[in-house]
Scaffold this active site. Structure first.
Site, PDB file in Angstrom:
ATOM      1  N   GLY A 170       0.783  -1.243   0.000  1.00 42.44           N
ATOM      2  CA  GLY A 170       0.000   0.000   0.000  1.00 42.44           C
ATOM      3  C   GLY A 170       0.804   1.276   0.000  1.00 42.44           C
ATOM      4  N   GLU A 207       4.320   3.814   5.912  1.00 42.30           N
ATOM      5  CA  GLU A 207       3.105   2.999   5.822  1.00 42.30           C
ATOM      6  C   GLU A 207       2.001   3.806   5.139  1.00 42.30           C
ATOM      7  OE1 GLU A 207       1.569   0.400   5.487  1.00 42.30           O
ATOM      8  OE2 GLU A 207       1.183  -0.583   7.403  1.00 42.30           O
ATOM      9  N   ASP A 208       1.033   3.109   4.553  1.00 45.03           N
ATOM     10  CA  ASP A 208      -0.065   3.820   3.899  1.00 45.03           C
ATOM     11  C   ASP A 208      -1.099   4.337   4.904  1.00 45.03           C
ATOM     12  OD1 ASP A 208      -0.948   1.251   4.558  1.00 45.03           O
ATOM     13  OD2 ASP A 208      -1.785   0.798   2.584  1.00 45.03           O
ATOM     14  N   ASP A 239      -4.764   1.887  11.021  1.00 53.55           N
ATOM     15  CA  ASP A 239      -6.179   1.666  11.332  1.00 53.55           C
ATOM     16  C   ASP A 239      -6.244   1.249  12.808  1.00 53.55           C
ATOM     17  OD1 ASP A 239      -8.920   1.337  10.538  1.00 53.55           O
ATOM     18  OD2 ASP A 239      -8.593  -0.804  10.333  1.00 53.55           O
ATOM     19  N   VAL A 273     -11.103   3.687   2.786  1.00 53.22           N
ATOM     20  CA  VAL A 273     -10.609   4.521   1.693  1.00 53.22           C
ATOM     21  C   VAL A 273      -9.847   3.680   0.669  1.00 53.22           C
ATOM     22  CG1 VAL A 273     -10.543   6.672   2.995  1.00 53.22           C
ATOM     23  CG2 VAL A 273      -8.560   5.141   3.058  1.00 53.22           C
ATOM     24  N   ASP A 322      -5.925  -0.431  -1.740  1.00 51.03           N
ATOM     25  CA  ASP A 322      -6.738  -1.245  -2.640  1.00 51.03           C
ATOM     26  C   ASP A 322      -8.070  -1.652  -2.023  1.00 51.03           C
ATOM     27  OD1 ASP A 322      -5.515  -3.070  -0.722  1.00 51.03           O
ATOM     28  OD2 ASP A 322      -6.320  -4.672  -1.973  1.00 51.03           O
TER      29      ASP A 322
HETATM   30  P1  5GP Z   1      -4.130  -2.062  11.088  1.00 51.08           P
HETATM   31  O1  5GP Z   1      -3.210  -3.206  11.398  1.00 51.08           O
HETATM   32  O2  5GP Z   1      -3.589  -0.711  11.523  1.00 51.08           O
HETATM   33  O3  5GP Z   1      -5.508  -2.297  11.584  1.00 51.08           O
HETATM   34  O4  5GP Z   1      -4.329  -2.049   9.513  1.00 51.08           O
HETATM   35  C1  5GP Z   1      -3.402  -1.571   8.650  1.00 51.08           C
HETATM   36  C2  5GP Z   1      -3.618  -2.128   7.272  1.00 51.08           C
HETATM   37  O5  5GP Z   1      -5.006  -2.401   6.996  1.00 51.08           O
HETATM   38  C3  5GP Z   1      -3.177  -1.127   6.236  1.00 51.08           C
HETATM   39  O6  5GP Z   1      -1.805  -1.260   5.926  1.00 51.08           O
HETATM   40  C4  5GP Z   1      -4.083  -1.437   5.071  1.00 51.08           C
HETATM   41  O7  5GP Z   1      -3.507  -2.470   4.304  1.00 51.08           O
HETATM   42  C5  5GP Z   1      -5.360  -1.961   5.711  1.00 51.08           C
HETATM   43  N1  5GP Z   1      -6.375  -0.898   5.829  1.00 51.08           N
HETATM   44  C6  5GP Z   1      -6.821  -0.317   6.957  1.00 51.08           C
HETATM   45  N2  5GP Z   1      -7.747   0.610   6.702  1.00 51.08           N
HETATM   46  C7  5GP Z   1      -7.896   0.631   5.358  1.00 51.08           C
HETATM   47  C8  5GP Z   1      -8.734   1.410   4.465  1.00 51.08           C
HETATM   48  O8  5GP Z   1      -9.529   2.285   4.840  1.00 51.08           O
HETATM   49  N3  5GP Z   1      -8.592   1.145   3.140  1.00 51.08           N
HETATM   50  C9  5GP Z   1      -7.732   0.210   2.643  1.00 51.08           C
HETATM   51  N4  5GP Z   1      -7.689   0.040   1.334  1.00 51.08           N
HETATM   52  N5  5GP Z   1      -6.941  -0.545   3.461  1.00 51.08           N
HETATM   53  C10 5GP Z   1      -7.022  -0.322   4.804  1.00 51.08           C
END
Ligand code: 5GP
Length: 175
Positions: free
Chosen positions: A46, A100-101, A104, A154, A160
């Site tokens: 991402g 990082e993208d 969350d 998003v 993606d």
């Molecule tokens: P976390 O471990 O912080 O919950 O999630 C991080 C990963 O979840 C990100 O690197 C991404 O791949 C995915 N992710 C979380 N929120 C979104 C979102 O709104 N859109 C997309 N496309 N991916 C997300």
């Protein structure tokens, strides 16, 4: 507006706003790392566009490497862990900027941070394009944040939906 499979996404953050914000982040990084040669550690897939545009605005010398994370590994008793894959460089003694993208829940970056810290870098900072504060479950220090956004899904500019939609210059949000 973009429709991918069953979902429709509408404009959210323009390409222009993204690039303006990246320029600001790069200026902060250029100042903070003056005299140093940080190693950018880019989390695939991402963050590829964000990392590319950020790197182009850095005037300090820097190296760039990439990693992926596995899907969750581990058992109920050991807890679930996302394992780092594909990082061949030694990070010991380096000034790391993890790119990082989106953050969350913070689980992914928390796991990456812990595994990198275990290899004794000189320092570790995190640059994320997007951050959803309402979704955060694992406290994490974020030094460089592009945009704080609502807890909505998003797409675009690297992010993606089911593998599709990464290749837009703008960021869109689920309608
Ligand atoms: P976390 O471990 O912080 O919950 O999630 C991080 C990963 O979840 C990100 O690197 C991404 O791949 C995915 N992710 C979380 N929120 C979104 C979102 O709104 N859109 C997309 N496309 N991916 C997300």
């Amino acid at each position: 507006m973009i429709t991918i499979k069953d979902k429709t996404f509408v404009p959210f953050i323009t390409a222009e706003a993204i690039q303006t914000r990246i320029q600001e982040l790069a200026e902060q990084i250029n100042q903070a790392y003056a005299g140093k040669t940080p190693l950018m550690v880019v989390v695939l897939n991402g963050a590829f566009l964000f990392a590319a545009d950020l790197a182009k605005q850095l005037t300090i010398p820097c190296e760039i490497t990439f990693l992926r994370v596995s899907s969750y590994k581990g058992t109920e008793s050991t807890g679930q862990l996302k394992e780092i894959l594909g990082l061949t460089e030694s990070v010991a003694g380096r000034d790391l900027i993890v790119v990082e993208d989106i953050v969350d829940t913070g689980k992914t970056l928390g796991d990456i941070r812990d595994q990198l810290q275990a290899q004794s870098p000189a320092s570790l900072a995190i640059a994320t394009l997007l951050f959803k504060p309402e979704a955060l479950r694992n406290p994490i220090d974020l030094q460089y944040v592009g945009f704080e956004i609502e807890n909505k899904f998003v797409l675009g500019y690297g992010l993606d939906y089911d593998g599709l939609g990464r290749n837009t210059p703008d960021i869109l949000v689920l309608e």
